[in-house]
Design a protein around this motif. Structure first.
Motif, PDB file in Angstrom:
ATOM      1  N   THR A   1       0.857  -1.187   0.000  1.00  0.00           N
ATOM      2  CA  THR A   1       0.000   0.000   0.000  1.00  0.00           C
ATOM      3  C   THR A   1       0.894   1.239   0.000  1.00  0.00           C
ATOM      4  OG1 THR A   1      -0.040   0.135   2.406  1.00  0.00           O
ATOM      5  CG2 THR A   1      -1.723  -1.251   1.351  1.00  0.00           C
ATOM      6  N   ASP A   2       0.277   2.412  -0.216  1.00  0.00           N
ATOM      7  CA  ASP A   2       1.045   3.655  -0.153  1.00  0.00           C
ATOM      8  C   ASP A   2       1.677   3.827   1.220  1.00  0.00           C
ATOM      9  OD1 ASP A   2       0.500   4.303  -2.747  1.00  0.00           O
ATOM     10  OD2 ASP A   2      -1.123   5.708  -2.290  1.00  0.00           O
ATOM     11  N   LYS A   3       0.946   3.433   2.258  1.00  0.00           N
ATOM     12  CA  LYS A   3       1.464   3.531   3.620  1.00  0.00           C
ATOM     13  C   LYS A   3       2.707   2.665   3.782  1.00  0.00           C
ATOM     14  CE  LYS A   3       0.133   2.953   8.467  1.00  0.00           C
ATOM     15  NZ  LYS A   3      -0.948   2.543   9.402  1.00  0.00           N
ATOM     16  N   ASP A   4       2.660   1.449   3.206  1.00  0.00           N
ATOM     17  CA  ASP A   4       3.813   0.546   3.262  1.00  0.00           C
ATOM     18  C   ASP A   4       5.021   1.172   2.566  1.00  0.00           C
ATOM     19  OD1 ASP A   4       2.350  -1.423   4.567  1.00  0.00           O
ATOM     20  OD2 ASP A   4       1.732  -2.380   2.686  1.00  0.00           O
ATOM     21  N   LEU A   5       4.789   1.782   1.406  1.00  0.00           N
ATOM     22  CA  LEU A   5       5.878   2.348   0.612  1.00  0.00           C
ATOM     23  C   LEU A   5       6.502   3.565   1.292  1.00  0.00           C
ATOM     24  CD1 LEU A   5       4.343   2.013  -2.972  1.00  0.00           C
ATOM     25  CD2 LEU A   5       6.159   0.621  -1.959  1.00  0.00           C
ATOM     26  N   TYR A   6       5.648   4.421   1.912  1.00  0.00           N
ATOM     27  CA  TYR A   6       6.192   5.575   2.629  1.00  0.00           C
ATOM     28  C   TYR A   6       7.039   5.127   3.814  1.00  0.00           C
ATOM     29  CZ  TYR A   6       3.271   8.833  -0.037  1.00  0.00           C
ATOM     30  OH  TYR A   6       2.701   9.584  -1.051  1.00  0.00           O
ATOM     31  N   ALA A   7       6.558   4.126   4.546  1.00  0.00           N
ATOM     32  CA  ALA A   7       7.300   3.615   5.706  1.00  0.00           C
ATOM     33  C   ALA A   7       8.614   2.978   5.264  1.00  0.00           C
ATOM     34  CB  ALA A   7       6.445   2.603   6.471  1.00  0.00           C
ATOM     35  N   LEU A   8       8.567   2.244   4.141  1.00  0.00           N
ATOM     36  CA  LEU A   8       9.777   1.607   3.611  1.00  0.00           C
ATOM     37  C   LEU A   8      10.797   2.657   3.190  1.00  0.00           C
ATOM     38  CD1 LEU A   8      11.363  -0.880   2.618  1.00  0.00           C
ATOM     39  CD2 LEU A   8      10.119  -0.693   0.448  1.00  0.00           C
ATOM     40  N   GLU A   9      10.343   3.705   2.510  1.00  0.00           N
ATOM     41  CA  GLU A   9      11.266   4.753   2.071  1.00  0.00           C
ATOM     42  C   GLU A   9      11.935   5.438   3.266  1.00  0.00           C
ATOM     43  OE1 GLU A   9      11.275   7.843  -1.523  1.00  0.00           O
ATOM     44  OE2 GLU A   9       9.701   8.261  -0.052  1.00  0.00           O
ATOM     45  N   ASP A  10      11.156   5.725   4.311  1.00  0.00           N
ATOM     46  CA  ASP A  10      11.725   6.342   5.516  1.00  0.00           C
ATOM     47  C   ASP A  10      12.773   5.431   6.139  1.00  0.00           C
ATOM     48  OD1 ASP A  10      10.131   8.554   5.204  1.00  0.00           O
ATOM     49  OD2 ASP A  10       8.602   7.916   6.659  1.00  0.00           O
ATOM     50  N   ASP A  11      12.471   4.144   6.176  1.00  0.00           N
ATOM     51  CA  ASP A  11      13.401   3.175   6.766  1.00  0.00           C
ATOM     52  C   ASP A  11      14.690   3.090   5.953  1.00  0.00           C
ATOM     53  OD1 ASP A  11      13.831   0.816   8.698  1.00  0.00           O
ATOM     54  OD2 ASP A  11      14.142  -0.123   6.734  1.00  0.00           O
ATOM     55  N   ILE A  12      14.572   3.086   4.628  1.00  0.00           N
ATOM     56  CA  ILE A  12      15.754   3.000   3.757  1.00  0.00           C
ATOM     57  C   ILE A  12      16.621   4.240   3.902  1.00  0.00           C
ATOM     58  CG2 ILE A  12      16.485   3.039   1.333  1.00  0.00           C
ATOM     59  CD1 ILE A  12      14.200   1.094   0.734  1.00  0.00           C
ATOM     60  N   ILE A  13      15.999   5.432   3.949  1.00  0.00           N
ATOM     61  CA  ILE A  13      16.772   6.678   4.099  1.00  0.00           C
ATOM     62  C   ILE A  13      17.525   6.671   5.427  1.00  0.00           C
ATOM     63  CG2 ILE A  13      16.560   9.180   4.420  1.00  0.00           C
ATOM     64  CD1 ILE A  13      14.256   9.093   2.369  1.00  0.00           C
ATOM     65  N   LYS A  14      16.850   6.259   6.498  1.00  0.00           N
ATOM     66  CA  LYS A  14      17.505   6.189   7.809  1.00  0.00           C
ATOM     67  C   LYS A  14      18.699   5.232   7.771  1.00  0.00           C
ATOM     68  CE  LYS A  14      16.157   3.335  10.872  1.00  0.00           C
ATOM     69  NZ  LYS A  14      15.394   2.514  11.841  1.00  0.00           N
ATOM     70  N   ASN A  15      18.473   4.039   7.217  1.00  0.00           N
ATOM     71  CA  ASN A  15      19.542   3.037   7.187  1.00  0.00           C
ATOM     72  C   ASN A  15      20.654   3.385   6.206  1.00  0.00           C
ATOM     73  OD1 ASN A  15      18.618   1.206   9.171  1.00  0.00           O
ATOM     74  ND2 ASN A  15      17.083   0.422   7.752  1.00  0.00           N
TER      75      ASN A  15
END
Length: 670
Positions: free
Chosen positions: A619-633
């Motif tokens: 979902t869009d929510k999943d993708l936004y959360a994934l992008e935030d996680d990738i940027i942090k990592n």
């Protein structure tokens, strides 16, 4: 009795300047070809010392002035001259002439003529000393630019390799390059909000170790005093109310120890603390692993496709590999195309992404290999030369693709035609069994021997793998410089670009995997977030380097100068992780790391992205959360990999210094 090399050189110098016939000229030219600046300089000064009386007492003294003027040629020809020592030697020559003129003035045939000769002699000496100062300042500006602006360890190493005595260069105020290094270090400590993962501080720590490891590095007591005063001034600028006051005091204390050459404990554990590299695993991590072992050892995985024993799957690794995380399979399809399978060990099949152990692995960046060519053994002792991102029990046993053992994997299948074109691809969660665990050497032996003495099915598989991956070479074009840098780095956790057929099988398969996974994510119709491996060449930086080097004229030493220039342009910037960007070294628009999940934390982050985006409908929510996680990592991993690079540089320096110390001790005993 045979003459020493120094005596022979002095004799050649003497005959060249005093006799000057074609034989002595030829021998002198041959001497210059040897390129030993120290030997030529010492011989020339020794010759001048033995003949210096003749300036006063002999009519024919022109050859001495010619020899003296030749020192200017040495200054321009040999950038690695020890200019400080040469300047002292020239001063002693003037002192000796003055002493002789005072002690033996009653023997002068003409006081006026002799004084004129002495004045001319001193004038040449002073001009040479001015020349040394001018060239020294040029060297300082050149070296300081790379040290304080470019901040590339490889560049610094290359400069010091070609011009070792540049490490002692000084500015016009006679402040050494080391003084500038200390000054920059202190400013960072004073002004930094935090010292942890401070890339500039890590870099200067590394440079301090590098300077102290060089036998050419020379710092006198006056320079030490000036540097210590900088430290005391820096301590006075610290705010005692700030929380990291004690940490900053410790940094200054360590700096003081380096300057006064106290023994600094450079054990692996202490260097780990120094560079923020974790060596051991905390008890809560090992306890959590034991808890998950109890779970995954009994689990059944109905959603995973079991690849049967009839499928020949092999692994190809170095002799000392412990974490076996990639395997290959191949077969011919009825239409004449190949079906290449690339099977990657799964971390997240066993462990939850949000678990402490996985997050700890991500924070560690990549597995660190302290010994490049360690002997392969089956016991845990040999694993002590490795600092892993995951505990030994998991990465080398439970999840490792060991021969004959069922293991969880992510399998990537590619249908490839004879020209290397990708016809179809699909990714699957699987359970695989490694049919044969092989080394690069063993695979090469199959090619050399034709496979006559081994399992026929294995020989067919190996040859098919060679054929299909060779067809991929038409599609992949790593630059020659990139290949050279990778071969020199020889990092087992990174892509190996070797020349043997076995190495090419693995490298071409892994480049295919990294590019095709990245292409799927970055397809315009989806553009899902992924942690990309980016390697962009900075043309502006190269242009700036070229301008600086072009303005820094070594004159007579053009050949060595050009070699340095080529070497600098041949060292690429390090790759990094980002959410967008090209990989210029491999010539790919999109590229990612996903083949070494047991050794690289970026690959675990990307396995998580695959779970969300490929094996599920995000979902869009999943993708936004994934992008935030990738940027942090992305930020965590890039910072940690920088720290690891500095840690390894320092570790190698300590090994070199230890070997040098042992050699000196042995020579003393003998």
């Amino acid at each position: 009795m045979a003459k020493s090399e120094k005596e022979r050189t002095i004799e050649i110098v003497r005959k060249y300047f005093k006799v000057g016939d074609h034989i002595s000229r030829r021998k002198f030219e041959e001497l210059l070809l040897d390129d030993d600046s120290t030997l030529i300089e010492n011989s020339l000064i020794a010759f001048l010392n033995t003949e210096i009386d003749n300036i006063i007492f002999q009519d024919d003294f022109t050859y001495l002035f010619n020899a003296l003027r030749y020192i200017e040629v040495l200054i321009e020809k040999y950038p690695d001259l020890n200019r400080k020592k040469l300047k002292k030697k020239l001063t002693k020559l003037t002192e000796r002439v003055d002493f002789i003129s005072q002690e033996r003035r009653s023997e002068f045939f003409s006081r006026r003529k002799v004084q004129k000769r002495i004045d001319n002699f001193n004038e040449i000496i002073y001009s040479l000393q001015d020349k040394l100062d001018t060239v020294q300042n040029n060297y300082y500006e050149f070296f300081s630019y790379f040290l304080f602006n470019v901040k590339n360890v490889n560049y610094i190493e290359q400069i010091l390799k070609n011009f070792p005595n540049i490490i002692n260069s000084k500015d016009k105020n006679q402040n050494s390059i080391f003084y500038g290094l200390i000054d920059n270090y202190i400013n960072i400590v004073v002004n930094a909000k935090t010292l942890e993962q401070n890339e500039d501080l890590l870099y200067y720590n590394n440079m301090l170790s590098l300077f102290n490891s060089k036998k050419e590095f020379n710092i006198d007591n006056l320079e030490k005093t000036k540097c210590l005063q900088l430290i005391y001034d820096g301590i006075g600028k610290l705010d005692k109310k700030v929380g990291n006051y004690k940490q900053k005091l410790d940094a200054f204390s360590n700096l003081k120890s380096i300057i006064i050459n106290d023994l600094v404990d450079k054990s692996v554990k202490n260097m780990g603390k120094y560079y923020n590299v974790k060596i051991d695993f905390a008890e809560e991590i090992t306890n959590e692993l034991k808890m998950y072992q109890t779970t995954y050892s009994k689990m059944v995985y109905p959603d995973r496709k079991i690849i049967g024993n009839d499928e020949m799957i092999i692994t190809i690794d170095g002799n000392s590999a412990k974490e076996i995380d990639d395997a290959l399979s191949v077969k011919m399809l009825p239409n004449g195309n190949y079906l290449l399978g690339i099977h990657i060990a799964s971390v997240l099949g066993y462990l939850p992404y949000k678990s402490q152990i996985v997050q700890e692995a991500i924070s560690r960046g990549s597995t660190i290999y302290l010994a490049k060519n360690s002997v392969s053994t089956s016991d845990e002792e040999s694993y002590k030369s490795i600092i892993p991102i995951l505990p030994y029990q998991f990465s080398a046993i439970d999840a490792s693709l060991l021969e004959g053992q069922k293991r969880l994997a992510n399998s990537y299948f590619f249908e490839i035609d004879k020209d290397g074109n990708i016809i179809n691809k699909n990714f699957q969660k699987t359970i695989i069994t490694n049919s044969k665990q092989m080394t690069y050497k063993e695979v090469n032996e199959i090619f050399n021997e034709g496979g006559a003495s081994i399992n026929k099915k294995l020989a067919i598989t190996v040859n098919l793998l060679s054929d299909v991956t060779a067809s991929l070479e038409k599609k992949f074009h790593p630059t020659k410089i990139y290949e050279t840098v990778k071969q020199q780095a020889n990092n087992p956790a990174d892509l190996i670009l070797g020349n043997s057929r076995s190495e090419k099988i693995v490298s071409n398969a892994m480049i295919l995997l990294g590019s095709e996974v990245a292409n799927w994510f970055k397809d315009k119709k989806r553009d899902y977030p992924l942690l990309l491996r980016v390697h962009e060449i900075n043309d502006d930086c190269n242009q700036k380097l070229q301008e600086i080097i072009n303005n820094f004229d070594f004159k007579a030493d053009k050949e060595k100068f050009n070699y340095l220039f080529d070497s600098l342009l041949g060292i690429y910037p390090n790759g990094r992780y980002d959410i967008s960007g090209r990989h210029d070294g491999l010539g790919l628009e999109n590229y990612t790391h996903c083949s070494s999940v047991l050794r690289r934390s970026a690959d675990i982050v990307n396995e998580h992205a695959l779970d969300i985006c490929y094996f599920n409908n995000p979902t869009d929510k999943d993708l936004y959360a994934l992008e935030d996680d990738i940027i942090k990592n992305k930020n965590i991993i890039n910072a940690q990999n920088n720290a690891i690079n500095y840690f390894l540089d320092d570790f190698q320096l300590q090994k070199k210094m230890s070997r040098r110390k042992n050699d000196v001790n042995k020579s003393k005993k003998n």
